[in-house]
Design a protein around this motif. Sequence first.
Motif, PDB file in Angstrom:
ATOM      1  N   GLY A   1      58.502  95.803  -7.271  1.00  0.00           N
ATOM      2  CA  GLY A   1      58.706  95.375  -5.797  1.00  0.00           C
ATOM      3  C   GLY A   1      57.307  94.952  -5.120  1.00  0.00           C
ATOM      4  N   SER A   2      56.284  95.431  -5.928  1.00  0.00           N
ATOM      5  CA  SER A   2      54.771  95.195  -5.478  1.00  0.00           C
ATOM      6  C   SER A   2      54.366  93.910  -5.841  1.00  0.00           C
ATOM      7  CB  SER A   2      53.879  96.450  -5.496  1.00  0.00           C
ATOM      8  OG  SER A   2      54.483  97.431  -4.859  1.00  0.00           O
ATOM      9  N   GLY A   3      54.972  93.165  -6.649  1.00  0.00           N
ATOM     10  CA  GLY A   3      54.421  92.115  -7.533  1.00  0.00           C
ATOM     11  C   GLY A   3      53.845  92.215  -8.803  1.00  0.00           C
ATOM     12  N   THR A   4      53.682  93.360  -9.093  1.00  0.00           N
ATOM     13  CA  THR A   4      53.175  93.676 -10.456  1.00  0.00           C
ATOM     14  C   THR A   4      53.786  93.405 -11.665  1.00  0.00           C
ATOM     15  OG1 THR A   4      51.804  95.738  -9.517  1.00  0.00           O
ATOM     16  CG2 THR A   4      51.886  95.651 -11.977  1.00  0.00           C
ATOM     17  N   VAL A   5      53.355  92.577 -12.653  1.00  0.00           N
ATOM     18  CA  VAL A   5      54.001  92.321 -13.646  1.00  0.00           C
ATOM     19  C   VAL A   5      54.335  93.476 -14.578  1.00  0.00           C
ATOM     20  CG1 VAL A   5      54.063  90.818 -15.776  1.00  0.00           C
ATOM     21  CG2 VAL A   5      53.095  89.973 -13.609  1.00  0.00           C
ATOM     22  N   LEU A   6      55.715  93.657 -14.890  1.00  0.00           N
ATOM     23  CA  LEU A   6      56.037  94.931 -15.910  1.00  0.00           C
ATOM     24  C   LEU A   6      56.193  94.471 -17.199  1.00  0.00           C
ATOM     25  CD1 LEU A   6      58.727  96.238 -13.598  1.00  0.00           C
ATOM     26  CD2 LEU A   6      56.498  97.169 -13.854  1.00  0.00           C
ATOM     27  N   GLY A   7      56.499  93.025 -17.372  1.00  0.00           N
ATOM     28  CA  GLY A   7      56.564  92.560 -18.703  1.00  0.00           C
ATOM     29  C   GLY A   7      56.548  91.043 -18.601  1.00  0.00           C
ATOM     30  N   THR A   8      56.145  90.372 -19.595  1.00  0.00           N
ATOM     31  CA  THR A   8      56.490  89.002 -19.964  1.00  0.00           C
ATOM     32  C   THR A   8      57.502  88.928 -21.193  1.00  0.00           C
ATOM     33  OG1 THR A   8      54.212  88.213 -19.211  1.00  0.00           O
ATOM     34  CG2 THR A   8      55.384  86.714 -20.504  1.00  0.00           C
ATOM     35  N   LEU A   9      58.570  88.233 -20.741  1.00  0.00           N
ATOM     36  CA  LEU A   9      59.653  88.159 -21.852  1.00  0.00           C
ATOM     37  C   LEU A   9      59.503  86.902 -22.700  1.00  0.00           C
ATOM     38  CD1 LEU A   9      62.562  88.515 -19.286  1.00  0.00           C
ATOM     39  CD2 LEU A   9      61.751  90.168 -20.644  1.00  0.00           C
ATOM     40  N   ALA A  10      59.128  85.897 -22.280  1.00  0.00           N
ATOM     41  CA  ALA A  10      58.802  84.793 -22.976  1.00  0.00           C
ATOM     42  C   ALA A  10      57.589  83.821 -22.390  1.00  0.00           C
ATOM     43  CB  ALA A  10      59.801  83.837 -23.421  1.00  0.00           C
ATOM     44  N   THR A  11      56.799  82.916 -22.947  1.00  0.00           N
ATOM     45  CA  THR A  11      56.060  81.819 -22.549  1.00  0.00           C
ATOM     46  C   THR A  11      56.595  80.551 -23.326  1.00  0.00           C
ATOM     47  OG1 THR A  11      54.209  83.212 -22.044  1.00  0.00           O
ATOM     48  CG2 THR A  11      53.865  80.890 -22.314  1.00  0.00           C
ATOM     49  N   TYR A  12      57.156  79.501 -22.747  1.00  0.00           N
ATOM     50  CA  TYR A  12      57.334  78.280 -23.072  1.00  0.00           C
ATOM     51  C   TYR A  12      56.328  77.400 -22.826  1.00  0.00           C
ATOM     52  CZ  TYR A  12      61.881  80.982 -23.543  1.00  0.00           C
ATOM     53  OH  TYR A  12      62.909  81.741 -23.904  1.00  0.00           O
ATOM     54  N   SER A  13      56.414  76.085 -23.647  1.00  0.00           N
ATOM     55  CA  SER A  13      55.180  75.006 -23.161  1.00  0.00           C
ATOM     56  C   SER A  13      55.702  73.875 -23.663  1.00  0.00           C
ATOM     57  CB  SER A  13      54.150  75.641 -24.028  1.00  0.00           C
ATOM     58  OG  SER A  13      54.263  75.143 -25.559  1.00  0.00           O
ATOM     59  N   ASN A  14      55.094  72.794 -23.583  1.00  0.00           N
ATOM     60  CA  ASN A  14      55.107  71.365 -23.980  1.00  0.00           C
ATOM     61  C   ASN A  14      55.539  71.294 -25.460  1.00  0.00           C
ATOM     62  OD1 ASN A  14      51.810  71.909 -23.515  1.00  0.00           O
ATOM     63  ND2 ASN A  14      52.230  70.580 -25.400  1.00  0.00           N
ATOM     64  N   LEU A  15      55.197  72.546 -26.227  1.00  0.00           N
ATOM     65  CA  LEU A  15      55.568  72.389 -27.594  1.00  0.00           C
ATOM     66  C   LEU A  15      57.037  72.567 -27.937  1.00  0.00           C
ATOM     67  CD1 LEU A  15      52.308  74.355 -29.075  1.00  0.00           C
ATOM     68  CD2 LEU A  15      52.767  71.746 -28.992  1.00  0.00           C
ATOM     69  N   ASN A  16      57.752  73.148 -26.804  1.00  0.00           N
ATOM     70  CA  ASN A  16      59.204  73.570 -26.758  1.00  0.00           C
ATOM     71  C   ASN A  16      60.027  72.287 -26.347  1.00  0.00           C
ATOM     72  OD1 ASN A  16      57.788  76.454 -26.068  1.00  0.00           O
ATOM     73  ND2 ASN A  16      59.233  76.416 -27.670  1.00  0.00           N
ATOM     74  N   ALA A  17      59.357  71.184 -26.189  1.00  0.00           N
ATOM     75  CA  ALA A  17      60.239  70.198 -25.588  1.00  0.00           C
ATOM     76  C   ALA A  17      61.418  69.728 -26.928  1.00  0.00           C
ATOM     77  CB  ALA A  17      59.312  68.886 -25.321  1.00  0.00           C
ATOM     78  N   GLY A  18      62.457  69.343 -26.186  1.00  0.00           N
ATOM     79  CA  GLY A  18      63.422  68.706 -27.063  1.00  0.00           C
ATOM     80  C   GLY A  18      64.640  68.209 -26.387  1.00  0.00           C
ATOM     81  N   SER A  19      65.646  67.662 -27.044  1.00  0.00           N
ATOM     82  CA  SER A  19      66.657  67.092 -26.086  1.00  0.00           C
ATOM     83  C   SER A  19      67.750  68.305 -25.839  1.00  0.00           C
ATOM     84  CB  SER A  19      67.383  65.987 -26.969  1.00  0.00           C
ATOM     85  OG  SER A  19      68.067  66.383 -28.215  1.00  0.00           O
ATOM     86  N   GLY A  20      68.528  67.888 -24.670  1.00  0.00           N
ATOM     87  CA  GLY A  20      69.416  68.923 -24.356  1.00  0.00           C
ATOM     88  C   GLY A  20      69.027  70.507 -23.883  1.00  0.00           C
ATOM     89  N   TYR A  21      69.823  71.261 -23.602  1.00  0.00           N
ATOM     90  CA  TYR A  21      69.442  72.433 -23.173  1.00  0.00           C
ATOM     91  C   TYR A  21      69.616  73.632 -24.441  1.00  0.00           C
ATOM     92  CZ  TYR A  21      69.510  71.846 -17.990  1.00  0.00           C
ATOM     93  OH  TYR A  21      69.292  71.324 -16.837  1.00  0.00           O
ATOM     94  N   THR A  22      68.856  74.633 -24.234  1.00  0.00           N
ATOM     95  CA  THR A  22      69.037  75.552 -25.274  1.00  0.00           C
ATOM     96  C   THR A  22      69.045  77.217 -24.518  1.00  0.00           C
ATOM     97  OG1 THR A  22      67.591  74.716 -26.701  1.00  0.00           O
ATOM     98  CG2 THR A  22      67.718  76.978 -27.148  1.00  0.00           C
ATOM     99  N   GLN A  23      70.123  77.958 -24.820  1.00  0.00           N
ATOM    100  CA  GLN A  23      70.243  79.153 -24.243  1.00  0.00           C
ATOM    101  C   GLN A  23      69.486  80.065 -24.585  1.00  0.00           C
ATOM    102  OE1 GLN A  23      73.840  81.449 -24.738  1.00  0.00           O
ATOM    103  NE2 GLN A  23      74.042  82.036 -22.436  1.00  0.00           N
ATOM    104  N   ARG A  24      68.628  80.857 -23.572  1.00  0.00           N
ATOM    105  CA  ARG A  24      67.654  81.813 -24.044  1.00  0.00           C
ATOM    106  C   ARG A  24      68.068  83.331 -23.421  1.00  0.00           C
ATOM    107  NH1 ARG A  24      64.213  79.036 -27.359  1.00  0.00           N
ATOM    108  NH2 ARG A  24      63.619  76.838 -26.359  1.00  0.00           N
ATOM    109  N   SER A  25      68.108  84.309 -24.435  1.00  0.00           N
ATOM    110  CA  SER A  25      68.519  85.537 -23.930  1.00  0.00           C
ATOM    111  C   SER A  25      67.700  86.847 -24.210  1.00  0.00           C
ATOM    112  CB  SER A  25      69.774  85.792 -24.596  1.00  0.00           C
ATOM    113  OG  SER A  25      70.790  84.752 -24.572  1.00  0.00           O
ATOM    114  N   PHE A  26      67.499  88.100 -23.329  1.00  0.00           N
ATOM    115  CA  PHE A  26      66.682  89.102 -23.364  1.00  0.00           C
ATOM    116  C   PHE A  26      67.321  90.176 -23.106  1.00  0.00           C
ATOM    117  CE2 PHE A  26      62.986  86.187 -24.131  1.00  0.00           C
ATOM    118  CZ  PHE A  26      63.420  85.017 -23.295  1.00  0.00           C
ATOM    119  N   ASP A  27      66.871  91.289 -23.484  1.00  0.00           N
ATOM    120  CA  ASP A  27      67.433  92.630 -23.209  1.00  0.00           C
ATOM    121  C   ASP A  27      66.494  93.203 -22.181  1.00  0.00           C
ATOM    122  OD1 ASP A  27      67.898  95.690 -25.176  1.00  0.00           O
ATOM    123  OD2 ASP A  27      68.646  95.134 -23.194  1.00  0.00           O
ATOM    124  N   LEU A  28      67.336  93.548 -21.045  1.00  0.00           N
ATOM    125  CA  LEU A  28      66.695  94.279 -20.068  1.00  0.00           C
ATOM    126  C   LEU A  28      66.891  95.527 -19.729  1.00  0.00           C
ATOM    127  CD1 LEU A  28      66.435  91.265 -17.191  1.00  0.00           C
ATOM    128  CD2 LEU A  28      65.067  91.895 -19.160  1.00  0.00           C
TER     129      LEU A  28
END
Length: 486
Positions: free
Chosen positions: A425-452
């Motif tokens: 609630g204070s804006g402190t990062v508790l965890g980074t789930l993933a980092t995507y970039s221009n290297l992940n470019a591709g056609s169409g959508y890909t579903q991404r999932s994470f355990d919270l």
Amino acid sequence: MLGSKRSRRRVTTALAGLGLLLTGAAVQVGASAPAQAATTHRVLFDNAHAETAGNADWVISTSQPDPLGQNANPQSETDWTGALSSWGVALQKTGDYSLKTLPSGQSLTYGGSSAQDLSNFDTLVLPEPNTLFTSAEKTAIMNFVKNGGGLFMISDHTGADRNNDGSDAVKILNDLMTNNGVDNTDPFGFSIDSLDISSGYPAAISDSSDPVLNGSFGKVTKSLFADGTTATLKPADNSAVKGLVYRSGYSGNTGAFFLTSTFGSGRVAFWGDSSPIDDGTGSSGNTLYDGWNDTGATNAALALNATAWLAGDGGTSGGGGGTGGGTGTCTAGQLLGNNGFESGNTTWNASSKVITNAAGESAHSGSYYAWLDGYGTATTDTLSQSVAVPAGCTSAKLSFYLHVDTAETSTTSAYDTLKVQVLNGSGTVLGTLATYSNLNAGSGYTQRSFDLSSYAGQNITLQFTGTEGSKYQTSFVVDDTALNVS
């Protein structure tokens, strides 16, 4: 999109156009009410703290707790009796709201069995309270907001002690924020100034993406001082605090007449005067002022848009929705509001024009999606939503569909990035789930999932942050998000 820069203007969405059409009807609300929402917003107006003392008449109806007892199908504000009847009738006529009043002689509670217990509502309106809240009431209010409720605090000028008990609304609301037994460290990020500003028309900031200033009830341009006060913002204590309307000559952290903030999974709004919500009519003998219909301001649009925003505007449930972080039970379901972005720029906090139906990209389903970056210039876009993960849930799965396209040619260097993070609630990062970039470019959508599931019992913020360099565009397109718990 590949190989071309995105227009900074972007395409105006249909919802933005609707907001412009409604601007002219911002004062005379009713004929241009928003479409019916899928979820009924439950709003409780407080009348248990001398809101009708002296000349005040801050009630939506004399029939309490249920205003429908006075008129079950109100068509004009005179169908209900009270200086706030215009506000109440405008909400009632949309069909999207269930309105109740906490009558005099009762107390605010949270987690009890009363029909007026805050657990049964999404938003609490405090229209210039004139008696101090008890310790138990302050704890109830704060926990209600922390677990997802909306809180609308309306003050008046210092010295407006209508029942002569030694406490005015400025003192009472400041006491709520600093002596509540839940969080006394400036939880909302502001304090109310001890001022009496006699008159003026404070102006709204320019922010076309703000849902309170540009909601479905119309565009907000100005409000009204008729003996009121302002607030001092303290973003170091709560970075979410935001001034929307300012006293002439003021900006930034001083002179805020109307502001919004968050606390835990809940939302907060503050207004520095009760005259803007006064429709000039009430019980016999009261001397009232018609600020609601003042043609020099857009007070009706401001009150109604703020109510919609506080109640979630079709998004996640409020404090009574059973999804508070502190609850030990778990009801299986999907927690994110406006998860497919089809309600436009609501529920999510997003950079300007991120939520769009522009033709340059396409949605995974429906018409709307979230488009971060894609300009070919140094840009940072954000998209976030706060949510309470119930303590009793053993499974909490975040998912979303992501499409990345880019004009970058490198196959080894990540010049543009999208971070998916969990914040407190204070804006402190508790965890980074993933980092995507221009290297992940591709056609169409890909579903991404994470355990919270490790965040069960916590109020968290899910945030997407897109950061683009200064030469070639990379577009990060998000759609059909979900946080499923069981």
